[in-house]
Design a protein around this motif. Sequence first.
Motif, short mmCIF file in Angstrom:
data_model
loop_
_atom_site.label_atom_id
_atom_site.label_comp_id
_atom_site.label_asym_id
_atom_site.label_seq_id
_atom_site.Cartn_x
_atom_site.Cartn_y
_atom_site.Cartn_z
N UNK A 1 4.67 30.93 18.45
CA UNK A 1 4.82 31.49 17.11
C UNK A 1 3.82 32.62 16.87
N UNK A 2 2.54 32.37 17.18
CA UNK A 2 1.51 33.36 16.85
C UNK A 2 1.73 34.72 17.52
N UNK A 3 2.11 34.77 18.80
CA UNK A 3 2.30 36.10 19.40
C UNK A 3 3.30 36.96 18.64
N UNK A 4 4.26 36.32 17.97
CA UNK A 4 5.25 37.10 17.24
C UNK A 4 4.74 37.53 15.87
N UNK A 5 3.72 36.82 15.36
CA UNK A 5 3.16 37.19 14.06
C UNK A 5 2.07 38.25 14.21
N UNK B 1 1.49 26.62 7.84
CA UNK B 1 2.28 26.35 6.64
C UNK B 1 3.77 26.59 6.93
N UNK B 2 4.07 27.70 7.58
CA UNK B 2 5.46 28.04 7.82
C UNK B 2 6.12 27.10 8.81
N UNK B 3 5.41 26.71 9.86
CA UNK B 3 6.04 25.90 10.89
C UNK B 3 6.14 24.44 10.48
N UNK B 4 5.07 23.91 9.87
CA UNK B 4 5.07 22.48 9.55
C UNK B 4 5.88 22.18 8.30
N UNK B 5 5.88 23.13 7.33
CA UNK B 5 6.66 22.93 6.12
C UNK B 5 6.16 21.74 5.31
N UNK B 6 7.00 21.27 4.40
CA UNK B 6 6.69 20.08 3.64
C UNK B 6 5.42 20.19 2.82
N UNK B 7 4.65 19.09 2.76
CA UNK B 7 3.47 19.09 1.89
C UNK B 7 2.37 19.96 2.45
N UNK B 8 2.30 20.14 3.77
CA UNK B 8 1.29 21.03 4.35
C UNK B 8 1.51 22.44 3.83
N UNK B 9 2.78 22.87 3.87
CA UNK B 9 3.16 24.18 3.37
C UNK B 9 2.77 24.31 1.89
N UNK C 1 2.05 36.86 5.09
CA UNK C 1 2.85 37.56 6.11
C UNK C 1 3.16 36.64 7.27
N UNK C 2 2.11 35.94 7.75
CA UNK C 2 2.31 35.06 8.91
C UNK C 2 3.31 33.97 8.57
N UNK C 3 3.26 33.45 7.35
CA UNK C 3 4.19 32.39 6.97
C UNK C 3 5.62 32.93 6.93
N UNK C 4 5.79 34.10 6.31
CA UNK C 4 7.14 34.67 6.23
C UNK C 4 7.71 34.90 7.63
N UNK C 5 6.87 35.43 8.51
CA UNK C 5 7.30 35.69 9.87
C UNK C 5 7.66 34.38 10.58
N UNK C 6 6.82 33.36 10.36
CA UNK C 6 7.05 32.06 11.00
C UNK C 6 8.36 31.44 10.53
N UNK C 7 8.66 31.59 9.22
CA UNK C 7 9.89 31.00 8.69
C UNK C 7 11.12 31.59 9.37
#
Lengths: 299, 257
Positions: free
Chosen positions: A210-214, A122-130, A178-184
Amino acid sequence: MSWRAALLSDTPRSRQEAKLGALYRGWLRFRRNRLAVLGLLIVVALVVVAAFAPWIATHDPYAQNLAQRLLPPGSAGHWLGTDEFGRDIFSRLVYGARITLYIVVLVALIAAPIGLLVGTAAGYLGGWVDAALMRLTDVFLAFPSLILALAFVAALGPGIENAVIAIALTSWPPYARIARAETLTIRNSDYIAAARLQGAGTGRILVRHVMPLCVSSLTVRVTLDMAGIILTAAGLGFLGLGAQPPMAEWGAMVSSGRRYILDQWWVATIPGLAIFVVSLAFNLLGDGLRDVLDPRQKT
Amino acid sequence: MISVRDLVVTFGHGRDAVQAVRGVSFEVAEGESFGLVGESGSGKSTVLRALSGLNRSWTGRASIGGLDVAKADRRLPHLAQMVFQDPYASLHPRHTVDRALSEPLEIHGTGDVSARVEAALADVGLGPAFRFRYPNQLSGGQRQRVAIARALMLRPKVLLLDEPTSALDVSVQAEILNLLRRLRAQQRLTMILVSHNLAVVAHMCDRLAVMNRGLVVEEMDVATLRREAPREAYTRQLLLASKGYDRAVAGRMVSFD
């Protein structure tokens, strides 16, 4: 060169050594927090007890002996007393550790990856997926988790596996958040841009960059939630929707002991204490992990 | 090698839309080093991000080595790579130097990863001791060397440099600039260097374009810059401003639109 110097060396000779060195430095930071180490010790003890339950337990946890029912703690042969069927409470606690660990680990293994995947996508793709994924998350967040778990268990039927599924289904939304906020915060960073310029696809960027940082903030949150998971499982057990009798689940033990709470307090109190200690231990551990894993505090 | 025609970059939509670049055209020949200078907000970095493919919301035509940038060709990573301004933000904090440098090779399935990583480190003046360090164990200059090595892993022909030294100490700046000059000569790179520092551009480039408010004000060669004989009034003012703060000069500055 001693192993310690090798671990702390500025010039590791392989990826494994670099990783081990980073782990060891993390452990050195973690060790400074006494309470967190206490929490870790209790959790390790829980794992050991669960693994070696048949050797640690003094009695068969399901063997009833009505002649010796409701013995107080300190009785000969039953040093934590017996319950209403004369079963040894200590042995039931020991076997209950297996069930508690089973629930906690399984819920974490189901809920955390779902949350991680939904949140980073959700965080990385944004838009309607998010928008779609986050509204779905909102739907799950709108219900109190125990109520939602109750509804799921009522639909799926009582039992420990269904309780695990129900708790997992209700506990992933915060992880997704949390993962979305971190990804943003990292999706527009230069190192993600560099990976895109190198030709990395979306999947590769999500999984390897992205995932290793979340994962670190998620690990902390999952550890802190372990207590809540134990309590929810105990709550379901208490309501008769989790583990079914005669299974030695701590919540169910509290539930069956509540009828005797005024005269034979230990039947409900001792499993209650076990729930309390283990929940506290997971909380302390989570606090310590946060100090170690928070990338903002890293020097 | 590089051709940009009528590049327009717009941020935002509808009434909030801002044109950061308002029709920029230039050509860079193979092996040439081209500078883009201008004050903050003149659109020079925006041009670079559009050209690299990081920003896709632009119109006009841009090609590198004959490949249309707008089409996101799979060969583009092998042709052009970018070095970012801030070396503290351009390396993944959880990846070792080794991992950062092998990643582009693994993406494209190139073999012989280990040897090429060591060679790349040597190329940018870092010994094998740095290979398995994390970025937090490196200084700013060392990080920028790693970032340059990473950009060169796929052996591109074009290097896009976005203020590669402005986040570094003055002494380290010179080292990085000399490293870039050496690499350019060794690997016959075509470079576009974005900078607000005219001295850096004079040191590094053959030709430059001066940008203001999203437009190219003037193109000239470096000799003209060294003679301080630009054609446009804006460029003369920029030259004056680059010599340091002077109260009398600052009082006479005008705004060019």
